[in-house]
Scaffold this active site. Structure first.
Site, PDB file in Angstrom:
ATOM      1  N   ARG A 134      56.574  -3.811  18.389  1.00  0.00           N
ATOM      2  CA  ARG A 134      56.960  -3.110  17.162  1.00  0.00           C
ATOM      3  C   ARG A 134      57.809  -1.908  17.525  1.00  0.00           C
ATOM      4  O   ARG A 134      57.942  -1.560  18.700  1.00  0.00           O
ATOM      5  CB  ARG A 134      55.703  -2.636  16.421  1.00  0.00           C
ATOM      6  CG  ARG A 134      54.770  -1.828  17.314  1.00  0.00           C
ATOM      7  CD  ARG A 134      53.631  -1.170  16.580  1.00  0.00           C
ATOM      8  NE  ARG A 134      52.603  -0.665  17.486  1.00  0.00           N
ATOM      9  CZ  ARG A 134      52.663   0.452  18.179  1.00  0.00           C
ATOM     10  NH1 ARG A 134      53.750   1.215  18.115  1.00  0.00           N
ATOM     11  NH2 ARG A 134      51.676   0.829  18.970  1.00  0.00           N
TER      12      ARG A 134
ATOM     13  N   GLY B 152      45.263   2.055  21.384  1.00  0.00           N
ATOM     14  CA  GLY B 152      45.005   3.438  21.017  1.00  0.00           C
ATOM     15  C   GLY B 152      43.857   4.081  21.775  1.00  0.00           C
ATOM     16  O   GLY B 152      43.262   5.053  21.313  1.00  0.00           O
TER      17      GLY B 152
ATOM     18  N   ILE C 298      43.945   3.207  38.205  1.00  0.00           N
ATOM     19  CA  ILE C 298      45.025   3.843  38.973  1.00  0.00           C
ATOM     20  C   ILE C 298      44.836   5.357  38.927  1.00  0.00           C
ATOM     21  O   ILE C 298      44.860   5.964  37.846  1.00  0.00           O
ATOM     22  CB  ILE C 298      46.409   3.464  38.399  1.00  0.00           C
ATOM     23  CG1 ILE C 298      46.542   1.937  38.292  1.00  0.00           C
ATOM     24  CG2 ILE C 298      47.511   4.054  39.270  1.00  0.00           C
ATOM     25  CD1 ILE C 298      46.376   1.196  39.585  1.00  0.00           C
TER      26      ILE C 298
END
Length: 450
Positions: free
Chosen positions: A295, A167, A206
């Site tokens: 999940r 997150g 990146i």
């Protein structure tokens, strides 16, 4: 056909709990809802076959309390648990306890969660499987000085990340040596507060990355398929706000290569269940493994609408032993999902809990709304601020944008602030309409203010 479940307890709340209940009902499976006292009036409580109150509003005393959830499993005689997303969905200890008690955890095995939940272990696993990874050896940094020495070798900019993270927590971009110590200290403090683990590692950052993820499903017989991609590059502080399929950055060749890499990732750990392999893709369409979410994800309706496939049903069928068909899927038309949060977008996305006095969700051909709220519902300050997901499907991306604009105009929520105005603003931006954005694009924009 394998023996299906008689009763599934849903160890979650809100729209995902309601989403699972709907599929279970269509499959002839009874459901048990759990709820805190703050969620007594939630729709998932109303529509489940049974409901058990497991504690006060605080998540630690209710939705994160494994003993209380297992007690609810026992008293209702449930034979399976669906964790949804968030809360205990990627908690290996919970999955293991379910396994020990003969209760099927509808998700991967505990060892899969542990392997992919630790960023360094996951990266090492992907390297051995031949999946491209972001440059960086993945070992824990011993100190800020150790990190600076490695960064000099790797070259700035670098990303320091919490090994137990998720997150966006415990992540910092460091563009020059002078900023390293402050970034190191703040990332460790946030990681310790969020995960109880302040371990930090480092990767090459990146520049201008796209965040593109591949949906995968694995069965109990070693088969893994991919179900195409989702572009999640519209983000604020590493939090996804809008997702779409197909990605406007995708090519047929890139999809094939990323899909194959995602299958390799799943097969490397004998993955069982629905999962998502997340990649960063640079401007030259080189892609790098970022993480695997073991999940169902918030944005799973994007894939469901794109390939006309019920992913919750697939999860349940795999969990009770059905074999996959072995076919990969390609997107049809274009799908966009907007996350509608109870937040004030023009006031730094400040949470806006409170009572919804009026609610009207969008309707019409190609429009889907996943929500647990209604007029009179009180949005609690204790949980995630998302109150709905608005999904549209159309033949082309341009038509999907137009349809979403219409759907947002019809989406009425009064009594609280929501992110509907933000999405209306976003869809008007030329860069978004042209597909010219990356994960850092939104942070460079000047948003309207109150």
């Amino acid at each position: 056909m394998a023996q299906k479940f008689n009763k599934i307890l849903i160890a979650n709340r809100g729209e995902i709990a309601l989403r699972i209940i709907r599929t279970c009902r269509e499959m002839g499976i009874k459901t048990v809802a759990i709820y805190s006292t703050a969620d007594r009036e939630s729709l998932h409580v109303r529509f489940a076959d049974e409901a058990v109150c497991i504690g006060p509003p605080a998540s630690a005393d209710s939705y994160l309390s494994i003993p209380k959830i297992m007690a609810a499993v026992e008293i209702t005689n449930a034979d399976a648990v669906h964790p949804g997303y968030g809360f205990l969905s990627e908690n290996a200890d919970f999955a293991e306890i379910c396994q020990d008690y003969g209760i099927k955890f509808i998700g991967p095995r505990p060892e899969h969660i542990r392997t992919m939940g630790d960023k360094i272990t996951a990266k090492d696993t992907m390297i051995r499987a031949g999946v491209p990874v972001v440059p960086g050896d993945g070992t824990l940094l011993k100190s800020a000085e150790d990190g600076m020495q490695r960064a000099e070798t790797m070259g700035y900019p670098v990303m320091i990340k919490a090994t137990a993270g998720g997150g966006g927590k415990g992540m910092r971009i460091v563009k020059r040596k002078e900023d390293f110590v402050n970034a190191w200290n703040s990332a460790r403090a946030e990681a310790k507060a969020s995960f109880g683990n302040d371990g930090i590692y480092m990767e090459k950052y990146i520049v201008q990355p796209r965040h593109i993820e591949i949906q995968v499903v694995g069965d109990q017989y070693g088969n893994v398929v991919h179900l195409s991609e989702r572009d999640c590059s519209v983000q604020r502080r590493h939090q996804k706000l809008l997702e779409e399929c197909p990605s406007p950055f995708m090519t047929d060749d890139l999809r094939e290569r990323m899909g194959e890499a995602a299958i390799q990732a799943g097969k490397a750990i004998n993955y069982e269940g629905v999962g998502t392999v997340e990649f960063l893709v640079d401007a030259d369409r080189n892609f790098y493994f970022m993480e695997m979410n073991t999940r169902i994800q918030v944005e799973h309706p994007v894939t469901e609408e794109s390939i006309d496939h019920d992913l919750i049903k697939e999860q349940i069928k795999v969990a009770y032993g059905e074999k996959l068909s072995g076919m990969n899927y390609l997107p049809k038309g274009h799908v966009i999902e907007c996350r509608i949060n109870a937040e004030d977008p023009w006031n730094d996305f400040r949470p806006s809990p409170g009572k919804i006095t009026s609610f009207h969700s969008s309707k019409g051909h190609g429009v889907r709304v996943d929500t647990h709220v209604y007029a009179g519902y009180t949005v609690s300050p204790y949980y995630d601020s998302m109150i709905a997901k608005l999904i549209v499907r159309a033949p082309t991306r341009a038509e999907a944008i137009t349809k979403m604009e219409r759907a947002l105009d019809e989406f009425i929520v009064e009594g609280i602030k929501t992110t509907v105005p933000f999405h209306q603003w976003l869809l008007r931006q030329n860069d978004f309409r042209d597909g010219n954005f990356d994960t850092g694009w939104l942070g460079k924009q000047e948003l309207p203010r109150n």
